[in-house]
Design a protein around this motif. Structure first.
Motif, PDB file in Angstrom:
ATOM      1  N   UNK A   3      10.411 -50.787  66.873  1.00 13.53           N
ATOM      2  CA  UNK A   3      10.661 -49.396  67.229  1.00 13.53           C
ATOM      3  C   UNK A   3      11.886 -49.118  67.910  1.00 13.53           C
ATOM      4  N   UNK A   4      12.272 -49.869  68.906  1.00 12.16           N
ATOM      5  CA  UNK A   4      13.409 -49.727  69.402  1.00 12.16           C
ATOM      6  C   UNK A   4      14.756 -49.853  68.554  1.00 12.16           C
ATOM      7  N   UNK A   5      14.651 -50.737  67.826  1.00 10.50           N
ATOM      8  CA  UNK A   5      15.710 -51.172  66.763  1.00 10.50           C
ATOM      9  C   UNK A   5      15.754 -49.828  65.797  1.00 10.50           C
ATOM     10  N   UNK A   6      14.587 -49.504  65.212  1.00 12.17           N
ATOM     11  CA  UNK A   6      14.527 -48.336  64.400  1.00 12.17           C
ATOM     12  C   UNK A   6      15.192 -46.945  65.239  1.00 12.17           C
ATOM     13  N   UNK A   7      14.785 -46.677  66.380  1.00 12.45           N
ATOM     14  CA  UNK A   7      15.319 -45.645  67.222  1.00 12.45           C
ATOM     15  C   UNK A   7      16.828 -45.833  67.117  1.00 12.45           C
ATOM     16  N   UNK A   8      17.344 -46.856  67.461  1.00 18.35           N
ATOM     17  CA  UNK A   8      18.833 -47.225  67.474  1.00 18.35           C
ATOM     18  C   UNK A   8      19.430 -46.957  66.277  1.00 18.35           C
ATOM     19  N   UNK A   9      19.005 -47.487  65.218  1.00 19.32           N
ATOM     20  CA  UNK A   9      19.769 -47.394  63.986  1.00 19.32           C
ATOM     21  C   UNK A   9      19.797 -45.926  63.427  1.00 19.32           C
ATOM     22  N   UNK A  10      18.628 -45.399  63.634  1.00 17.03           N
ATOM     23  CA  UNK A  10      18.566 -43.832  63.091  1.00 17.03           C
ATOM     24  C   UNK A  10      19.337 -42.877  64.066  1.00 17.03           C
ATOM     25  N   UNK A  11      19.594 -43.339  65.130  1.00 20.46           N
ATOM     26  CA  UNK A  11      20.555 -42.468  65.857  1.00 20.46           C
ATOM     27  C   UNK A  11      21.999 -42.778  65.452  1.00 20.46           C
ATOM     28  N   UNK A  12      22.116 -44.077  64.861  1.00 18.48           N
ATOM     29  CA  UNK A  12      23.497 -44.248  64.168  1.00 18.48           C
ATOM     30  C   UNK A  12      23.600 -43.545  62.722  1.00 18.48           C
ATOM     31  N   UNK A  18      15.130 -52.148  74.303  1.00 15.65           N
ATOM     32  CA  UNK A  18      16.610 -51.562  74.101  1.00 15.65           C
ATOM     33  C   UNK A  18      17.512 -52.561  74.262  1.00 15.65           C
ATOM     34  N   UNK A  19      17.153 -53.417  75.033  1.00 10.28           N
ATOM     35  CA  UNK A  19      18.273 -54.808  75.041  1.00 10.28           C
ATOM     36  C   UNK A  19      18.420 -55.347  73.948  1.00 10.28           C
ATOM     37  N   UNK A  20      17.551 -55.589  73.096  1.00  9.55           N
ATOM     38  CA  UNK A  20      17.435 -56.426  71.819  1.00  9.55           C
ATOM     39  C   UNK A  20      18.075 -55.422  70.839  1.00  9.55           C
ATOM     40  N   UNK A  21      17.744 -54.041  70.780  1.00  9.34           N
ATOM     41  CA  UNK A  21      18.239 -53.203  69.892  1.00  9.34           C
ATOM     42  C   UNK A  21      19.704 -53.017  69.765  1.00  9.34           C
ATOM     43  N   UNK A  22      20.154 -52.937  71.093  1.00 10.73           N
ATOM     44  CA  UNK A  22      21.810 -52.762  71.196  1.00 10.73           C
ATOM     45  C   UNK A  22      22.441 -54.006  70.584  1.00 10.73           C
ATOM     46  N   UNK A  23      21.903 -54.973  70.482  1.00  9.21           N
ATOM     47  CA  UNK A  23      22.587 -56.097  69.737  1.00  9.21           C
ATOM     48  C   UNK A  23      22.343 -56.026  68.498  1.00  9.21           C
ATOM     49  N   UNK A  24      21.350 -55.565  68.004  1.00 12.01           N
ATOM     50  CA  UNK A  24      20.808 -55.295  66.764  1.00 12.01           C
ATOM     51  C   UNK A  24      21.928 -54.233  65.882  1.00 12.01           C
TER      52      UNK A  24
END
Length: 262
Positions: A21-30, A229-235
């Motif tokens: 979920x955190x990765x999805x949110x981070x990618x969508x924000x980009x 979110x720590x993992x999402x930032x690296x992804x």
């Protein structure tokens, strides 16, 4: 919202909760068009609504059992029909059961490998032609037990080690076909999944949940538990143009919990 991933189609397995979920949110924000795949329709709809509420592209959701060939095929078919392309694949789905090794039957081992390992293998194989055409990215979310096996979770340790080997081998195909393949090894991260693991380990060792949580932090020797979110930032970094020369890497996001060189 940045546009670094604008126009990119990003498929995230296990994308409804926790790290996915955190990765999805981070990618969508980009700016990415995300595709979320998981078993629970309700959880998928909840996360998709959260992403859409940010003004990002509304995710395509696919409710499927990714531990089966049919489930993985359903995800591929949905993406092919909707977009005809895949630029990013994040293999994040996976749950294994901790417990007493002597009491865990074959079925529990098979279940653990089916979702995390074979789910990643099948999705990678299905989407590989699209990823190659897009000169895309694969990020596999593995785990610290690949490097430091946990005797109270031998299933997870074994599955993670198999995933690490698969990822490294797949990166050689990536060199040939123009696909970057990298792995993230999260440490203990505060998710619903981690809470379940702690409960299982406590039961296996005859201890309380509080005792296991306290021991885990002390053994890891870290300042805090990880956040999704720590993992999402690296992804986000690994799928960005800035990481174009990073290939076959396995990077820990564990606050220093892995003490060995590798």
């Amino acid at each position: 919202m940045s546009n670094e991933l604008s126009g990119k189609v990003a498929v995230i397995s296990g994308g409804s909760r926790g790290i996915g979920r955190a990765i999805a949110l981070a990618f969508a924000a980009q700016g990415a068009q995300t595709v979320l795949a998981a078993k629970s329709q309700a959880n998928l709809e909840k996360t998709a609504a959260e992403i859409a509420a940010t003004g990002a592209p509304k995710p395509l959701i696919v409710a499927a059992d990714l531990g089966t060939t049919e489930g993985c095929q359903a995800v591929f078919d949905a993406v092919k029909k909707a977009y005809g392309r895949c630029d990013i694949l994040v293999n994040n789905a996976g749950a294994t059961k901790a417990g007493n090794f002597l009491e865990q039957p074959d079925a529990v081992w098979m279940e653990g490998f089916a979702l995390k390992f074979f789910g990643a293998v099948r999705l990678s194989r299905l989407f590989w032609p699209m990823l190659s055409a897009a000169q895309g990215k694969v990020v596999n979310i593995d785990g610290g037990m690949a490097r430091t096996p946990n005797p109270a979770n031998l299933i997870g340790s074994s599955v993670n080690a198999a995933m690490a080997s698969f990822s490294k081998g797949l990166s050689s195909h990536g060199i040939r076909d123009g696909v970057n393949v990298n792995t993230i090894h999260p440490g203990r991260t505060e998710t619903d999944r981690n809470a379940d693991l702690v409960k299982q380990q406590a039961a296996a060792e005859g201890k309380t949940v509080a005792q296991i949580a306290d021991e885990t932090a002390k053994k890891a020797g870290v300042r805090r538990l990880g956040q999704p979110e720590d993992v999402a930032a690296l992804a986000v970094f690994l799928v960005s143009p800035a990481a174009s020369h990073i290939q076959g890497a396995a990077i820990a996001v564990d606050g220093g919990g892995t003490k060995g060189l590798f």
